[in-house]
Write an enzyme that holds these catalytic residues in place. Sequence first.
Site, PDB file in Angstrom:
ATOM      1  N   SER A 595       1.021  -1.135  -0.257  1.00 51.60           N
ATOM      2  CA  SER A 595      -0.169  -0.390   0.126  1.00 51.60           C
ATOM      3  C   SER A 595       0.968   1.244  -0.264  1.00 51.60           C
ATOM      4  CB  SER A 595      -0.845   0.332   1.461  1.00 51.60           C
ATOM      5  OG  SER A 595      -2.442   1.141   0.894  1.00 51.60           O
ATOM      6  N   ASP A 670      -9.132  -4.542  -5.880  1.00 51.36           N
ATOM      7  CA  ASP A 670      -9.370  -3.744  -5.156  1.00 51.36           C
ATOM      8  C   ASP A 670      -9.691  -2.628  -5.064  1.00 51.36           C
ATOM      9  OD1 ASP A 670      -7.653  -2.075  -2.862  1.00 51.36           O
ATOM     10  OD2 ASP A 670      -5.903  -2.775  -3.712  1.00 51.36           O
ATOM     11  N   HIS A 702      -8.037  -4.857  -1.467  1.00 54.56           N
ATOM     12  CA  HIS A 702      -6.752  -4.697  -0.883  1.00 54.56           C
ATOM     13  C   HIS A 702      -5.587  -5.228   0.385  1.00 54.56           C
ATOM     14  CE1 HIS A 702      -3.804  -1.392  -0.353  1.00 54.56           C
ATOM     15  NE2 HIS A 702      -3.926  -1.204   0.559  1.00 54.56           N
TER      16      HIS A 702
END
Length: 725
Positions: A595, A670, A702
């Site tokens: 991320s 995601d 995600h």
Amino acid sequence: MKILKFALVVFLTTTSILSAQNKQVTLEEIWGGTFRQEYLQALRSLNNGEEYVVQSYDRSAKAMNVDVFSYETGKKTRTLISSADIDELDFFQSYSLSENEEKAILGVDVESIFRRSSKGIFYVYDLKSKELIKISEDKIQEPTLSPSGKEVAYVFENNIYIKDLASAKVTQVTTDGVDNKIINGVTDWVYEEEFAFVQAYQWNKDGSKIAFLRFDETQVPEFSMDMYGTYGKQLYPKQEVFKYPKAGENNSKVSLHMYDVSKGQTAKVNLEKEYEYLPRIKWSNDANILTVQAMNRHQNNLDLIAVNASSKEAKVILTEKDEAYIDVTDNLTFLNDNSFIWTSEKNGWNHIYHYDRNGKLIDQVTDGQWEVTDYYGFDAKTGRIYFQSTENGSINRDVFSIRANGKNKAQLTQKRGTNSADFSADFTYFINSYTSATTPYEFTLHQAKNGKKVRDIKDNKKLLKQLEPYNFSKKEFSTISVNGNDLNMWMIKPSNFDPNKEYPLFMFQYSGPGSQSVSNSFFGTNDYWYQLLANEGYIIACVDGRGTGFKGAEFKKVTQNELGKYELEDQIDAAKQLGDRTYVDTNRIGIWGWSYGGFMSSNAILKGNDTFKMAIAVAPVTSWRFYDSIYTERYMTTPQENASGYDENSPINHVEKLKGSYLLVHGGGDDNVHVQNSMQMIEALIQANKQFDWAIYPDKNHGIYGGNTRLHLYTKMTNFIKENL
């Protein structure tokens, strides 16, 4: 011959012992749950403060129960709810109790929508009469009983409804809810993700009013994702479409409304000026006073507004301003006289303040060059406030109490590491969760007045025994001086570490604003992976650079308008310093992250191409122009205002600098950091004629998990490290 046989036995036994002491961890063990810690089940304190309830499934009776336990003894005292006693229900997934604990809402067939939101079939269960009432035949969201327990409010298809439980009459409060256009009573996607709440309506203290937010997302651009489904079961992809405001794009227009239950009338509340965000609403102890937290788009000005429910007059009682941004919390707490507790970074560190009902400061409750990291509540009987802080070091957490006037502070936890508390409703007891780098979770019961331990509840000594044969390396904590700051760092070395040898260095970081990756806590799942890599001859290190949290506002907010600039400088300089150590091979340094950490590792292999030999980026942001408005603009303002800040620090604009080995991974489903980020990065790399490795996990969100997904991902990453570092 006997001597030879004896020698052979000794040799084999010794070899067996050495082998047992150096058992090698495997990816299958890590992702198969072999090292799973024991945790306490989620508990809720009963109003009496002497008991708590825990939900559990009784396999022998095939019943879902909510059982009551004594804090002091830990023994079960009774069963509050059991599906075995409810003829109409074989099972329930969730429960919540009414304020007076006479009724419960039970949820079945509950399904997730996004990260925090869900919908399901819900019932109201009377704990005395055993009567069960189905709230709706449809799947609904956020059912909540009124303070009296006589009505239940809920949201269905973006509209608010109230059901009278005695008459079964249903009143539709709002009528304009339309998917992807108008939402009443629950939040839109970006509020749910970035302001961390879903239920956007609240009953007042006497149940006469409901305040709620209305989201008009008509002008918010839509985002779509193709979901491919299980092989052989879905011929055509399914497209998911939802409103997602990217940085600089239109947000929902949010307005505050109030519904009078007896009159059946709704009125819009005029807040006197336009606000971009209304991230919190909360009724005070006065049933006629609602508070609203309201912010500008830059999120550097927050007004706390008191609204009179009768006159609808709105008055700003407190204003917070910051050159960078203001964090929204749930710490606002009203005392009996309607004065309130508030937390703020206004003096450079996060601390607790006490204001009167009109917003006049009474006392700054805590002070010092350390941070309040959690606020647990106020005990009206003793006048004490309970909180968690970093007073004993930014990588540690301890629990304290203090009087509301800021005097007589007491430390309630003594073991150095990470302590967190769950208090009984009347603040008689708290359950302490403790962990450190060498101790998996321990749960103990303590007296709140002095922190004295009452009893042990649960520990993970069995896990420690299980880990002994692996001879895992110690996680070494230290600081490293980088760019004028002492940065927190941990390092894991091979168990057979030889300071006279050179080892490749593999760095992990997250680096996002206010985050922390270096903490005095026990292994997470990734730590076992790092131990596996250490056993393969790698040194693993993690450095929390500028922009991360718990070291004061200035340290955290220095990255404002330049996400990725100072954080990257710190990672590069830390890598160079570590590379200068005699036992680190300066030509074999790698970095990875997920991320925000993937955004950073992507930048590192590009802008730090003379330092890093390889990088892995999982689910990275590759341009902040692709990410949502609330998060991105909090730190960057808008792309229209800060184009250079967006573009100069986005890896997608530096692909021509790639020299090392790069692995890019993303989940195709995601909804948070869209796969668009990686697709655009891939295309840019292709057009720059740069070779790299990449993987897309179909339909995965995600977190990229489910079935063998994590095992597959970490196998791929492990192989990539071995081949390229």
